[in-house]
Design a protein around this motif. Structure first.
Motif, PDB file in Angstrom:
ATOM      1  N   GLU A   1     -14.093  61.238 -10.321  1.00 28.29           N
ATOM      2  CA  GLU A   1     -15.084  61.168 -11.400  1.00 28.29           C
ATOM      3  C   GLU A   1     -14.493  60.966 -12.796  1.00 28.29           C
ATOM      4  OE1 GLU A   1     -18.974  63.648 -13.032  1.00 28.29           O
ATOM      5  OE2 GLU A   1     -17.712  64.492 -11.446  1.00 28.29           O
ATOM      6  N   PRO A   2     -13.408  61.637 -13.191  1.00 27.53           N
ATOM      7  CA  PRO A   2     -12.913  61.485 -14.568  1.00 27.53           C
ATOM      8  C   PRO A   2     -12.414  60.090 -14.919  1.00 27.53           C
ATOM      9  CG  PRO A   2     -12.053  63.498 -13.560  1.00 27.53           C
ATOM     10  CD  PRO A   2     -12.678  62.700 -12.465  1.00 27.53           C
ATOM     11  N   PHE A   3     -12.050  59.279 -13.942  1.00 30.11           N
ATOM     12  CA  PHE A   3     -11.529  57.949 -14.261  1.00 30.11           C
ATOM     13  C   PHE A   3     -12.385  56.836 -13.648  1.00 30.11           C
ATOM     14  CE2 PHE A   3      -9.239  59.302 -10.451  1.00 30.11           C
ATOM     15  CZ  PHE A   3      -9.309  58.192  -9.630  1.00 30.11           C
ATOM     16  N   SER A   4     -13.673  57.109 -13.469  1.00 29.65           N
ATOM     17  CA  SER A   4     -14.541  56.076 -12.884  1.00 29.65           C
ATOM     18  C   SER A   4     -15.947  56.161 -13.458  1.00 29.65           C
ATOM     19  CB  SER A   4     -14.595  56.216 -11.361  1.00 29.65           C
ATOM     20  OG  SER A   4     -15.232  57.421 -10.985  1.00 29.65           O
ATOM     21  N   TYR A   5     -16.620  55.020 -13.409  1.00 33.21           N
ATOM     22  CA  TYR A   5     -18.022  54.935 -13.822  1.00 33.21           C
ATOM     23  C   TYR A   5     -18.780  54.293 -12.677  1.00 33.21           C
ATOM     24  CZ  TYR A   5     -22.222  53.839 -16.521  1.00 33.21           C
ATOM     25  OH  TYR A   5     -23.515  53.768 -16.981  1.00 33.21           O
ATOM     26  N   ARG A   6     -19.783  55.020 -12.140  1.00 31.84           N
ATOM     27  CA  ARG A   6     -20.558  54.537 -10.997  1.00 31.84           C
ATOM     28  C   ARG A   6     -21.992  54.292 -11.409  1.00 31.84           C
ATOM     29  NH1 ARG A   6     -21.503  51.475  -7.210  1.00 31.84           N
ATOM     30  NH2 ARG A   6     -21.957  52.181  -5.113  1.00 31.84           N
ATOM     31  N   ILE A   7     -22.497  53.081 -11.118  1.00 32.64           N
ATOM     32  CA  ILE A   7     -23.899  52.785 -11.390  1.00 32.64           C
ATOM     33  C   ILE A   7     -24.439  51.900 -10.278  1.00 32.64           C
ATOM     34  CG2 ILE A   7     -23.468  50.715 -12.799  1.00 32.64           C
ATOM     35  CD1 ILE A   7     -26.081  53.351 -13.674  1.00 32.64           C
ATOM     36  N   ARG A   8     -25.657  52.177  -9.843  1.00 30.05           N
ATOM     37  CA  ARG A   8     -26.331  51.362  -8.828  1.00 30.05           C
ATOM     38  C   ARG A   8     -27.463  50.577  -9.489  1.00 30.05           C
ATOM     39  NH1 ARG A   8     -24.429  52.820  -3.993  1.00 30.05           N
ATOM     40  NH2 ARG A   8     -23.525  54.893  -3.742  1.00 30.05           N
ATOM     41  N   LYS A   9     -27.825  49.459  -8.881  1.00 35.29           N
ATOM     42  CA  LYS A   9     -28.840  48.592  -9.468  1.00 35.29           C
ATOM     43  C   LYS A   9     -30.150  49.327  -9.735  1.00 35.29           C
ATOM     44  CE  LYS A   9     -28.492  45.270  -6.393  1.00 35.29           C
ATOM     45  NZ  LYS A   9     -28.704  43.981  -5.679  1.00 35.29           N
ATOM     46  N   GLU A  10     -30.537  50.181  -8.784  1.00 29.47           N
ATOM     47  CA  GLU A  10     -31.821  50.856  -8.936  1.00 29.47           C
ATOM     48  C   GLU A  10     -31.822  51.860 -10.089  1.00 29.47           C
ATOM     49  OE1 GLU A  10     -29.679  52.725  -5.296  1.00 29.47           O
ATOM     50  OE2 GLU A  10     -30.003  50.717  -6.171  1.00 29.47           O
ATOM     51  N   GLU A  11     -30.652  52.194 -10.608  1.00 31.09           N
ATOM     52  CA  GLU A  11     -30.561  53.114 -11.747  1.00 31.09           C
ATOM     53  C   GLU A  11     -30.641  52.381 -13.093  1.00 31.09           C
ATOM     54  OE1 GLU A  11     -27.665  56.543  -9.859  1.00 31.09           O
ATOM     55  OE2 GLU A  11     -26.733  54.673 -10.575  1.00 31.09           O
ATOM     56  N   CYS A  12     -30.556  51.046 -13.054  1.00 30.50           N
ATOM     57  CA  CYS A  12     -30.534  50.242 -14.281  1.00 30.50           C
ATOM     58  C   CYS A  12     -31.945  49.767 -14.595  1.00 30.50           C
ATOM     59  CB  CYS A  12     -29.589  49.052 -14.121  1.00 30.50           C
ATOM     60  SG  CYS A  12     -27.914  49.535 -13.666  1.00 30.50           S
ATOM     61  N   LEU A  13     -32.733  50.617 -15.211  1.00 26.16           N
ATOM     62  CA  LEU A  13     -34.150  50.337 -15.413  1.00 26.16           C
ATOM     63  C   LEU A  13     -34.403  49.259 -16.461  1.00 26.16           C
ATOM     64  CD1 LEU A  13     -35.527  53.998 -15.313  1.00 26.16           C
ATOM     65  CD2 LEU A  13     -35.302  52.347 -13.439  1.00 26.16           C
ATOM     66  N   ASP A  14     -33.394  48.950 -17.297  1.00 25.81           N
ATOM     67  CA  ASP A  14     -33.606  47.962 -18.352  1.00 25.81           C
ATOM     68  C   ASP A  14     -33.207  46.553 -17.937  1.00 25.81           C
ATOM     69  OD1 ASP A  14     -30.944  48.675 -18.203  1.00 25.81           O
ATOM     70  OD2 ASP A  14     -30.574  48.500 -20.360  1.00 25.81           O
ATOM     71  N   LEU A  15     -32.726  46.373 -16.692  1.00 27.49           N
ATOM     72  CA  LEU A  15     -32.328  45.044 -16.244  1.00 27.49           C
ATOM     73  C   LEU A  15     -33.553  44.199 -15.897  1.00 27.49           C
ATOM     74  CD1 LEU A  15     -29.318  45.693 -13.821  1.00 27.49           C
ATOM     75  CD2 LEU A  15     -29.232  44.586 -16.052  1.00 27.49           C
ATOM     76  N   PRO A  16     -33.577  42.917 -16.301  1.00 31.07           N
ATOM     77  CA  PRO A  16     -34.655  42.032 -15.867  1.00 31.07           C
ATOM     78  C   PRO A  16     -34.526  41.731 -14.388  1.00 31.07           C
ATOM     79  CG  PRO A  16     -32.981  40.783 -17.049  1.00 31.07           C
ATOM     80  CD  PRO A  16     -32.613  42.238 -17.183  1.00 31.07           C
ATOM     81  N   ASP A  17     -35.616  41.358 -13.737  1.00 29.19           N
ATOM     82  CA  ASP A  17     -35.602  41.121 -12.297  1.00 29.19           C
ATOM     83  C   ASP A  17     -34.599  40.060 -11.885  1.00 29.19           C
ATOM     84  OD1 ASP A  17     -37.547  42.989 -11.952  1.00 29.19           O
ATOM     85  OD2 ASP A  17     -39.203  41.565 -11.885  1.00 29.19           O
TER      86      ASP A  17
END
Length: 268
Positions: A244-260
């Motif tokens: 965790e201290p040296f990584s950033y994790r994000i999934r598409k469904e968590e990115c609510l501001d992304l256009p379709d």
């Protein structure tokens, strides 16, 4: 104040803030969430602040030229003067001249892109080492940011390119790995990807001690051959805490501001 060429989404800005000043970092971001932009913004920030003079990007053969033709032109801020070259085999005269133009540090940002498969060859490894070594401790004591895109390409601890990538990483001032799926088959895939970033970052000195810590093993014997069979995995909460201290994790469904449209387009 840092100037973006393309406006970052909130999760991209968060990733940049978390990672830009770290020596080693893992961008574990799903396809379509824009991890390549985060890397390019990181390169721009480190160059603007005088911490690097060059960037070296390794990517799989099928996508590495996308960095040259699309990602870097699309996202590198206009105020950054730069020279760029990519590896090809066999080397044409045009490509040779482009590589020669970035061979030594100067006041421009110098970017080299190579397909990671080339690290399995003597020539490819030699060129890669020389690029980083030539830019080490440059005009103002800068160095190189070395990044591996789709970093599961170095998950096999026995592969020549994996061993060479880890050795190459020891020469770089900053290191990054990018992937949406760091685990393709088992948590053991993580070891060499993280070993590239920094030896002992997972608190295990070798793949075998890492395997013993996080895999459930049974000793098997077939004829004259004995081996450890992986039956399952253990201590994974501990492993997640270490990463965790040296990584950033994000999934598409968590990115609510992304256009379709971002969900379906090909993003490296």
């Amino acid at each position: 104040m840092f100037t973006f060429k393309t406006r970052p989404y909130k999760h991209q800005l968060n990733a940049l803030k978390e990672s830009c000043n770290k020596d080693e970092y893992a961008l574990l971001m799903d396809m379509g969430t824009g991890k390549s932009k985060v890397l390019i913004d990181t390169i721009a920030y480190l160059y603007d602040t005088g911490k690097i003079n060059s960037a070296f990007i390794l990517a799989p053969k099928g996508v590495y030229k996308n960095w040259v033709g699309q990602e870097i032109p699309n996202h590198l801020p206009n105020h950054i003067e730069h020279k760029m070259a990519y590896w090809s085999s066999p080397l044409t005269e045009k490509v040779k001249k482009q590589i020669e133009a970035i061979w030594k540090p100067d006041f421009d940002l110098q970017i080299f892109v190579m397909n990671i498969e080339a690290l399995s060859t003597k020539k490819g490894l030699e060129i890669a080492k020389r690029f980083i070594f030539n830019h080490k401790n440059g005009i103002h004591n800068e160095g190189t940011l070395l990044a591996i895109d789709e970093s599961t390409v170095i998950k096999n601890h026995r592969a020549k390119r994996t061993k060479n990538a880890i050795e190459l990483g020891k020469l770089a001032k900053y290191k990054r790995i990018l992937t949406g799926s760091p685990i393709t088959k088992s948590p053991l895939d993580l070891f060499t990807q993280c070993e590239f970033l920094e030896h002992y970052v997972l608190k295990q000195g070798s793949f075998w001690t890492f395997q013993n810590r996080y895999a459930k093993l049974m000793r098997r014997t077939v004829g004259n051959r004995s081996y450890n069979q992986v039956l399952g995995y253990q201590n994974l909460e501990e492993l997640n805490g270490i990463i965790e201290p040296f990584s950033y994790r994000i999934r598409k469904e968590e990115c609510l501001d992304l256009p379709d449209k971002v969900y379906t387009r090909r993003t490296v």
